[in-house]
Write an enzyme that holds these catalytic residues in place. Sequence first.
Site, PDB file in Angstrom:
ATOM      1  CB  ALA A  62      -0.793  -0.267   1.366  1.00 51.34           C
ATOM      2  N   GLY A 112       0.629  -5.357   0.693  1.00 53.43           N
ATOM      3  CA  GLY A 112      -0.740  -4.880  -0.578  1.00 53.43           C
ATOM      4  C   GLY A 112      -0.887  -6.189  -1.317  1.00 53.43           C
ATOM      5  CD  GLU A 153      -2.534  -7.533   2.391  1.00 58.26           C
ATOM      6  OE1 GLU A 153      -2.538  -5.802   2.118  1.00 58.26           O
ATOM      7  OE2 GLU A 153      -3.683  -7.596   3.815  1.00 58.26           O
ATOM      8  CD  GLU A 201       1.478  -5.556   5.833  1.00 60.11           C
ATOM      9  OE1 GLU A 201       2.169  -6.695   5.940  1.00 60.11           O
ATOM     10  OE2 GLU A 201       0.526  -6.274   4.424  1.00 60.11           O
TER      11      GLU A 201
END
Length: 259
Positions: A66, A111, A114, A134
């Site tokens: 992200a 992300g 993911e 993370e």
Amino acid sequence: MTYQILKTQISEEGIAWLTINRPQALNALNTAFFDEMNAVLDELYPNPSIKVLVITGEGKAFVAGADIAEMVNKDQSEGQAFSEYGQQTFDRIERAPFPVIAAINGFALGGGCELAMSCDFRIASSKAKFGQPEVNLGLIPGYAGTQRLSRLIGMADALYLLTTAEIIDAQEALRLKLVQKVVEPENLESEVRKIALSIASKGPNAVRKVKSVTRKGFQISFAQGSLLEAEQFGTLFGPGSEGEEGMKAFLEKRTPNWK
Ligand code: CO8
């Protein structure tokens, strides 16, 4: 809609090829990415000629996570909203009526891992790197990585990666069954295209149904899933059906002529 971040290409065989093209930020996922991804899905979902969607990245990353620069100033409710928007978008990838392949060309971190996990399966370059780093940032995954990773590779290996933030290479990802195949970087595109074309040559209704029954069956009981399978199996039979054509073609030793 014109896209700033996504490059889209649809081949005559129905292969939609989506390239995340923000290599200067290692394709980090920002709000604009999610807006564009939803617009692409809005276009592809109702199109019955789409056989397969491929998602890949431009440059040395698939997606490096992200967008940290966008997230840094968010407050609690904005953080939750950003997480929910991403989760809803990745759910739409997972639930797409056609199979979705992640062609992982490089870093698939946070992300990015993911996103890859929301695809139906993953083909990786031998240069790809994976991880959920993370906790290095004082965060946890927010795009359902905590849920998908443990379901894909098992609880202990998932918790090992989630708590240590260890970055693993493609061979280790293969060993963990996080990816299904590893190929040389120069062969990634051709190998994924070959797999996509192979899927595109099968019974188109059967491919869509086998995905949806398998996916839906995972959310319900075995008995309910089996019932769903039998119902959907039945819809492929009968005069003019895809199953009839496929089975007749086999018995007549010819290539099926799908509608
Ligand atoms: N976000 C924003 N920018 C990024 C990101 C990112 N995730 N990753 C890389 N970039 C930028 C760098 O800041 C750099 O920009 P600039 O040139 O302006 O300085 C550019 O991309 C190139 O990166 P590097 O110079 O760092 O490239 P290296 O080859 O030296 O390193 C790495 C590559 C190892 C991938 C390194 O960039 C890195 O560690 N990136 C961050 C990886 C990471 O921690 N990812 C997880 C992010 S958190 C996350 O994904 C949470 C998901 C759930 C969120 C839910 C919403 C609330």
